[in-house]
Design a protein around this motif. Structure first.
Motif, PDB file in Angstrom:
ATOM      1  N   ALA A   1      38.216  40.835  38.108  1.00 30.74           N
ATOM      2  CA  ALA A   1      39.622  41.033  38.459  1.00 30.74           C
ATOM      3  C   ALA A   1      40.425  39.758  38.219  1.00 30.74           C
ATOM      4  CB  ALA A   1      39.737  41.473  39.915  1.00 30.74           C
ATOM      5  N   GLY A   2      39.830  38.621  38.493  1.00 31.09           N
ATOM      6  CA  GLY A   2      40.529  37.362  38.276  1.00 31.09           C
ATOM      7  C   GLY A   2      40.812  37.085  36.818  1.00 31.09           C
ATOM      8  N   LEU A   3      39.883  37.468  35.956  1.00 34.83           N
ATOM      9  CA  LEU A   3      40.097  37.260  34.523  1.00 34.83           C
ATOM     10  C   LEU A   3      41.267  38.079  34.002  1.00 34.83           C
ATOM     11  CD1 LEU A   3      36.400  37.287  33.261  1.00 34.83           C
ATOM     12  CD2 LEU A   3      37.944  35.321  33.291  1.00 34.83           C
ATOM     13  N   GLN A   4      41.530  39.213  34.654  1.00 33.50           N
ATOM     14  CA  GLN A   4      42.599  40.096  34.195  1.00 33.50           C
ATOM     15  C   GLN A   4      43.955  39.739  34.784  1.00 33.50           C
ATOM     16  OE1 GLN A   4      41.357  44.431  33.863  1.00 33.50           O
ATOM     17  NE2 GLN A   4      39.668  43.651  35.123  1.00 33.50           N
TER      18      GLN A   4
ATOM     19  N   THR B   1      33.246  32.246  29.755  1.00 33.95           N
ATOM     20  CA  THR B   1      34.693  32.086  29.758  1.00 33.95           C
ATOM     21  C   THR B   1      35.029  30.626  29.497  1.00 33.95           C
ATOM     22  OG1 THR B   1      34.975  31.538  32.102  1.00 33.95           O
ATOM     23  CG2 THR B   1      34.751  33.878  31.542  1.00 33.95           C
ATOM     24  N   SER B   2      36.296  30.336  29.337  1.00 33.26           N
ATOM     25  CA  SER B   2      36.727  28.952  29.115  1.00 33.26           C
ATOM     26  C   SER B   2      36.522  28.093  30.353  1.00 33.26           C
ATOM     27  CB  SER B   2      38.196  28.923  28.704  1.00 33.26           C
ATOM     28  OG  SER B   2      39.001  29.537  29.705  1.00 33.26           O
ATOM     29  N   SER B   3      36.423  28.736  31.506  1.00 33.49           N
ATOM     30  CA  SER B   3      36.285  27.983  32.753  1.00 33.49           C
ATOM     31  C   SER B   3      34.846  27.855  33.227  1.00 33.49           C
ATOM     32  CB  SER B   3      37.114  28.638  33.861  1.00 33.49           C
ATOM     33  OG  SER B   3      36.688  29.973  34.076  1.00 33.49           O
ATOM     34  N   GLY B   4      33.909  28.546  32.553  1.00 33.03           N
ATOM     35  CA  GLY B   4      32.529  28.429  32.967  1.00 33.03           C
ATOM     36  C   GLY B   4      31.693  29.625  32.547  1.00 33.03           C
TER      37      GLY B   4
ATOM     38  N   THR C   1      38.785  35.160  20.923  1.00 27.82           N
ATOM     39  CA  THR C   1      37.997  35.726  22.013  1.00 27.82           C
ATOM     40  C   THR C   1      38.201  34.885  23.273  1.00 27.82           C
ATOM     41  OG1 THR C   1      36.334  36.552  20.495  1.00 27.82           O
ATOM     42  CG2 THR C   1      35.681  36.321  22.789  1.00 27.82           C
ATOM     43  N   ASP C   2      38.567  35.537  24.363  1.00 29.11           N
ATOM     44  CA  ASP C   2      38.729  34.843  25.632  1.00 29.11           C
ATOM     45  C   ASP C   2      37.444  34.872  26.442  1.00 29.11           C
ATOM     46  OD1 ASP C   2      41.615  34.352  25.353  1.00 29.11           O
ATOM     47  OD2 ASP C   2      41.747  36.522  25.440  1.00 29.11           O
ATOM     48  N   VAL C   3      36.705  35.985  26.327  1.00 24.62           N
ATOM     49  CA  VAL C   3      35.526  36.201  27.160  1.00 24.62           C
ATOM     50  C   VAL C   3      34.424  36.814  26.310  1.00 24.62           C
ATOM     51  CG1 VAL C   3      34.588  37.534  29.105  1.00 24.62           C
ATOM     52  CG2 VAL C   3      36.854  36.496  29.283  1.00 24.62           C
TER      53      VAL C   3
END
Length: 689
Positions: free
Chosen positions: A79-82, A17-20, A2-4
């Motif tokens: 949009a950034g996640l994609q 997410t992995s970034s926050g 799972t990424d998100v």
């Protein structure tokens, strides 16, 4: 993995997410539904999946769901996640809907202005929260993927259960052997529990009508356990058995000694939120350890249900992750019915972190080698191998229990001429090869001629060994041996066949077979020399198995072409005997195929520790179901047959069947050929054939 994680609560949305982590308010329209789940607004949203709703209505509901979730999100976050994702490297999103009232909404319709999010192949969405914490799946993880298909109500012709089963069978023809399917019709609860314990399915798939949960009651699957009789589609059973409902309590009983990884509820209304005091079937399955459940969130037409299953098992056979498979299923259903709701009906609930773990099984080869072997000689004809679910367990079933070693000696036989013995032998070879064994197939009929009277010539023991050697080196074999592998065997053969002083003094000999016949009278050591030849042959195969670290399964078809006396006096004690006794991690195994009428079969049966697999003709109760499956498989093989009607084909089958109570495996092809030769129903029929 799972990424998100998209977490939807009663009035908030959280994105992990992995970034926050990010947090924002849920849209007012959906918050209103959370606070009044029985209100008009909730009904408006859920009605979008009803048959009377239009395509535009569904699109509008999808846009409103998207607006409620993402309108207040940080700009460009989604949009950034994609950015940079692709079908080969997708973004995986787990949608965790905490609020029960919101879980009933058709989130699978959610879309932006460009596309439906749940059909996007580069962004794989699934529902669920992590429930199962087991590090590895239960039991032996070797393939094939085992599937138990449960027809809940076989008397209800509206379900088109036979059509769904046929389309599942057709879906597996491209990569045969990857899945093993078995069917149980209208079982009682005790029978279903026993079948789950016996088959130990990775996938437990229900075909039936669901019953909507109401206050004070529980949802479930309706079972009418009566069996159909007679040869007409609407035949009533002689003695109807009890009707019962598989609810959460009954489902709990199924999780005794075995836990299926994936449960498929191809029925209506089971993905809806349960009544207040009752956990629904999905929660029961996930809480008892299943990795995922696929269910329908509204009524699905039976033809669409069959298409769903066809697409589902095509995906499972290709070993993709379950989220990718369900996304592919949605696109398949949308292509088939773009104006309908069927593509949005399946709900995938996952209880594990990595959806790739849900239906993962291990094979003895990796891609692309696995697919190359899957489609190699002699397996091309197996796409039309029908039925025989129990018999298809031959050669590998015992290994599904980690502690049970495989049988070293196997046999397939029948009293009938055309019963599918060769097909079953090849299926056994295919399955064992996919699981990691080296395999060799030989049909001794290819090595024998006919006498002056036209009768088949039988082979002596030495001719059989030479035929086996040639078969092992046949370049058509999926993993053929080299001529150098048999150099030592040929040296021993050349000396021991002649005997005399050359053999006694172990003189040098050619590494090529000089073609000597076996001299019985050359000396007094004929029995010893013969044993040396057999031992050299077995040593060659054992050395190869050890070098490759793989067992070797040798299938001998048309064993009746062996001289009965040579089989009894030489091959049984000197070939089959040692195979049965020699231990080790990479054994040699032999599968013999012969009719029961062969005199040598009695000796084989007495020699084997286990029972042979005995094939009989198909019985009348299989006739209709297998006819449908034959037809669906033929349609995939020859699309021109789509001009024809299965109902007309079925009517011709009935006329040609007459009063027969059993039939052989080739009857459907024979009837189809006859129909096409007759011109069928007019123009284009012969072209279609």
């Amino acid at each position: 993995m799972t990424d998100v994680v998209l977490h939807i609560a009663e009035d908030r949305v959280q994105l992990h997410t992995s970034s926050g982590e990010f947090d924002w308010p849920l849209g007012d329209e959906v918050v209103e539904i959370a606070r009044d789940p029985a209100g008009a607004k909730a009904m408006e949203f859920t009605a979008a999946l009803e048959a009377g709703a239009t395509r535009d209505q569904r699109a509008q509901i999808g846009l409103r769901l998207h607006l409620a979730v993402f309108d207040a999100a940080p700009p460009d976050l989604w949009a950034g996640l994609q950015s940079g994702v692709s079908e080969r490297d997708p973004l995986r999103v787990r949608v965790d809907i905490e609020c029960r009232a919101l879980a009933q909404l058709p989130w699978e319709l959610m879309r932006d202005r460009r596309q439906a999010m749940w059909r996007e192949k580069s962004v794989l969405l699934r529902r669920g929260r992590v429930v199962t914490t087991a590090d590895s799946p239960q039991g032996n993880t070797k393939g094939p993927l085992r599937v138990l298909l449960v027809v809940c109500n076989p008397r209800d012709r509206r379900l088109l259960a036979d059509q769904e089963l046929a389309m599942i069978g057709a879906a597996l023809t491209q990569l045969p052997g990857r899945l093993h399917t078995e069917v149980i019709d209208g079982p009682t609860l005790r029978e279903l529990i026993a079948e789950v314990d016996h088959v130990r399915p990775h996938v437990l798939h229900f075909i039936g009508h669901g019953m909507r949960a109401v206050a004070g009651d529980m949802g479930g699957l309706h079972f009418n356990a009566a069996q159909p009789t007679g040869d007409t589609p609407d035949a009533e059973p002689d003695e109807p058995r009890e009707t019962w409902t598989l609810g959460p309590e009954q489902m709990d009983h199924l999780y005794g000694s075995w836990t299926p990884r994936l449960v498929v509820l191809n029925a209506c209304r089971q993905a809806h939120a349960p009544a207040a005091e009752f956990a629904d079937l999905i929660d029961t399955c996930l809480e008892r350890g299943s990795s995922a459940v696929v269910a329908m969130q509204a009524d699905i037409d039976s033809p669409a249900a069959a298409e769903f299953s066809h697409a589902l098992y095509e995906g499972l056979a290709s070993a993709r992750s379950i989220d990718a498979v369900i996304t592919s299923v949605r696109n398949h259903l949308h292509i088939d019915e773009p104006d309908g709701p069927s593509w949005a009906l399946p709900v995938l609930q996952c209880g594990v972190k990595d959806p790739s773990d849900v239906v993962r099984v291990e094979f003895g080869h990796v891609e692309p080698e696995l697919t190359r072997l899957n489609r190699s000689w002699p397996f091309s004809e197996l796409a039309m191998f029908l039925g025989r679910a129990t018999e298809r367990r031959t050669g590998w079933w015992e290994e599904t229990e980690d502690t049970t070693p495989p049988d070293r000696l196997l046999a397939i036989t029948s009293a009938q001429h055309k019963s599918g013995k060769t097909w079953l032998a090849k299926w056994c070879l295919l399955t064992c090869m996919l699981r990691g064994e080296d395999i060799t197939y030989i049909d001794l009929a290819d090595y024998t001629g006919r006498g002056d009277g036209g009768e088949p010539v039988t082979l002596d023991w030495l001719a059989v060994l030479r035929a086996l050697r040639e078969a092992c080196m046949d370049k058509r074999q999926p993993d053929s041996m080299n001529s150098t592998d048999f150099a030592r065997f040929n040296q021993v053969l050349n000396l021991a066949a002649q005997g005399g002083r050359q053999w006694a003094e172990r003189m040098p000999s050619s590494e090529l077979d000089l073609g000597h016949s076996f001299s019985v009278d050359a000396d007094r050591h004929a029995e010893r020399r013969r044993a040396e030849i057999f031992d050299a042959f077995l040593t060659t195969l054992r050395n190869r198995a050890l070098a490759r670290r793989r067992p070797h399964l040798l299938a001998i078809d048309s064993a009746q072409r062996i001289s009965e006396s040579d089989f009894r006096s030489a091959l049984l004690p000197l070939l089959l005997g040692p195979v049965q006794e020699i231990g080790g991690d990479f054994p040699l195994r032999i599968l013999a195929v012969a009719p029961q009428s062969w005199a040598g079969f009695r000796h084989l049966q007495e020699f084997m520790p286990g029972a042979p697999v005995v094939l009989t003709d198909f019985q009348l109760h299989d006739y209709k179901r297998l006819a449908r499956e034959f037809w669906e498989r033929k349609l995939r093989e020859n699309h021109l047959l789509r001009r024809l009607s299965f109902e007309d084909f079925e009517a011709l089958l009935d006329r040609m069947k007459g009063n027969q109570q059993s039939f052989h495996v080739g009857v459907y092809q024979r009837v189809l050929d006859t129909w096409l030769d007759m011109g069928g129903m007019g123009g284009g029929m012969r072209e279609a054939g």
